[in-house]
Design an enzyme around this catalytic site. Sequence first.
Site, short mmCIF file in Angstrom:
data_model
loop_
_atom_site.label_atom_id
_atom_site.label_comp_id
_atom_site.label_asym_id
_atom_site.label_seq_id
_atom_site.Cartn_x
_atom_site.Cartn_y
_atom_site.Cartn_z
N ARG A 234 0.86 -1.19 0.00
CA ARG A 234 0.00 0.00 0.00
C ARG A 234 0.89 1.23 0.00
NH1 ARG A 234 -3.47 -2.69 -1.56
NH2 ARG A 234 -5.53 -3.10 -0.72
N GLU A 263 -2.31 7.52 -5.29
CA GLU A 263 -2.75 6.83 -6.51
C GLU A 263 -4.23 6.97 -6.80
OE1 GLU A 263 -1.68 2.72 -5.23
OE2 GLU A 263 -3.78 2.22 -5.62
N HIS A 295 -0.63 -0.36 -9.80
CA HIS A 295 -1.40 -1.29 -8.96
C HIS A 295 -1.89 -2.48 -9.79
CE1 HIS A 295 -3.50 -1.22 -4.84
NE2 HIS A 295 -3.42 -2.47 -5.27
P1 NAD Z 1 -1.90 -11.25 5.06
O1 NAD Z 1 -2.96 -10.77 5.98
O2 NAD Z 1 -1.90 -12.68 4.64
O3 NAD Z 1 -0.46 -10.94 5.70
C1 NAD Z 1 -0.10 -9.70 6.21
C2 NAD Z 1 1.01 -9.94 7.22
O4 NAD Z 1 1.51 -8.67 7.66
C3 NAD Z 1 0.54 -10.68 8.50
O5 NAD Z 1 1.38 -11.79 8.74
C4 NAD Z 1 0.66 -9.63 9.59
O6 NAD Z 1 1.00 -10.19 10.86
C5 NAD Z 1 1.79 -8.77 9.04
N1 NAD Z 1 1.90 -7.44 9.62
C6 NAD Z 1 0.92 -6.63 10.09
N2 NAD Z 1 1.46 -5.46 10.52
C7 NAD Z 1 2.80 -5.55 10.33
C8 NAD Z 1 3.89 -4.67 10.56
N3 NAD Z 1 3.70 -3.45 11.09
N4 NAD Z 1 5.14 -5.09 10.25
C9 NAD Z 1 5.34 -6.32 9.72
N5 NAD Z 1 4.34 -7.19 9.46
C10 NAD Z 1 3.08 -6.81 9.76
O7 NAD Z 1 -1.98 -10.29 3.80
P2 NAD Z 1 -1.48 -10.59 2.30
O8 NAD Z 1 -2.54 -11.32 1.55
O9 NAD Z 1 -0.11 -11.18 2.37
O10 NAD Z 1 -1.41 -9.11 1.71
C11 NAD Z 1 -0.47 -8.17 2.17
C12 NAD Z 1 -0.81 -6.81 1.59
O11 NAD Z 1 -0.60 -6.81 0.18
C13 NAD Z 1 -2.30 -6.40 1.72
O12 NAD Z 1 -2.56 -5.81 2.97
C14 NAD Z 1 -2.47 -5.41 0.61
O13 NAD Z 1 -2.20 -4.12 1.11
C15 NAD Z 1 -1.38 -5.79 -0.40
N6 NAD Z 1 -1.91 -6.27 -1.68
C16 NAD Z 1 -1.50 -5.65 -2.83
C17 NAD Z 1 -1.97 -6.09 -4.07
C18 NAD Z 1 -1.52 -5.44 -5.37
O14 NAD Z 1 -2.11 -5.72 -6.41
N7 NAD Z 1 -0.51 -4.60 -5.36
C19 NAD Z 1 -2.85 -7.16 -4.13
C20 NAD Z 1 -3.23 -7.79 -2.94
C21 NAD Z 1 -2.77 -7.33 -1.71
#
Ligand code: NAD
Length: 329
Positions: A234, A263, A295
């Site tokens: 993000r 964005e 994105h």
């Molecule tokens: P997820 O919930 O499976 O994993 C997120 C992880 O981050 C968890 O293990 C959590 O404990 C950890 N976390 C929370 N706060 C933290 C911090 N301050 N420091 C370190 N770790 C921390 O989520 P995911 O499916 O792996 O997705 C991760 C992120 O990817 C989403 O939140 C979203 O913002 C982003 N995303 C981007 C796209 C894209 O197209 N660019 C698509 C999907 C998701």
Amino acid sequence: MNIAFFSSQPYMQQPFAEHNRNYGFDITWFEARLEAQTAALCQGFDAVCVFVNDKLDAEVIHTLASAGVGIIALRCAGYNNVDLEAARAAGIRVVRVPAYSPEAVAEHTVGLMLTLNRHIHKAYQRTRDANFSLNGLVGFNMHGKTAGIIGTGKIGLATLRILQGLGMNLLVHDPVESPEALALGARYVPLEQLFREADVISLHCPLLHDNYHLLCRESFAQMKDGVMIINTSRGGLLNALDAIDAINNGRIGSLGLDVYEEEENLFFADNSGEIIHDDTFHLLSAYPNVILTGHQAFLTHEALAAIARITLDNLQRLARNEPCDNQIN
Ligand code: NAD
């Protein structure tokens, strides 16, 4: 159930229309984003279906409730764009797609790493112009270098699996340790150590109140000179102005961004004929060692099909008042 589908684009509409043959919902497609100016379009709909840059603040949610909307179906995992408290107070249920294809995002992440490292974006331009000079195209072996992965959830893990295959040392940081990450040979370390030791740093945590601008002047100052930074998570996790300073003083060697804090009014649309009033964006896009993608890390056929199937299934469960694991309020 009739659904107002916002931020509709052909690549998203097609898989939804196809999967909807199994559900039979009445879907109206709006290309516009859902925000205060467009919320009036929701009059008479049972549900809205929205994506990452639709803005569901308290004002919009109030309009939705008055219009009779009872469900917000997010076509994404993150929900930082929805005022959940306002939705709860208005009695609107919110569902999301917690996972559709972590591999899609992880593969794009590593694509950015390899492109930046081996200057593929520059080579593409040069060879089209019959310029086969190799000056300025020297990269480094990923093998034996150290990756620092922040967030070891679904996407972080998928990224770790690929980087392990490349022979990288894996440092990770997450408040919750994943046995799978440990089994891949990753070591959980404090953020400061990850900053100090990693050659490549990639963000895979959600944007929360306490990690806004997690990567900023102070964190860049702790990193190795020439570090590569990737953000496919993000935009708000990285302070773009501080990153520009760190590029100018050589601390950041290369930067790959699939997300950008501002964005919202830029991405998912063709703005090529417009004057973009965002100097930070112009600066970032001018650097040869910065790659921006709009994105698109999620954008594979497999991910789009999963998003459509899971979203429509979420809506069907709520319509039938069945329990739905993907409900977030
Ligand atoms: P997820 O919930 O499976 O994993 C997120 C992880 O981050 C968890 O293990 C959590 O404990 C950890 N976390 C929370 N706060 C933290 C911090 N301050 N420091 C370190 N770790 C921390 O989520 P995911 O499916 O792996 O997705 C991760 C992120 O990817 C989403 O939140 C979203 O913002 C982003 N995303 C981007 C796209 C894209 O197209 N660019 C698509 C999907 C998701």
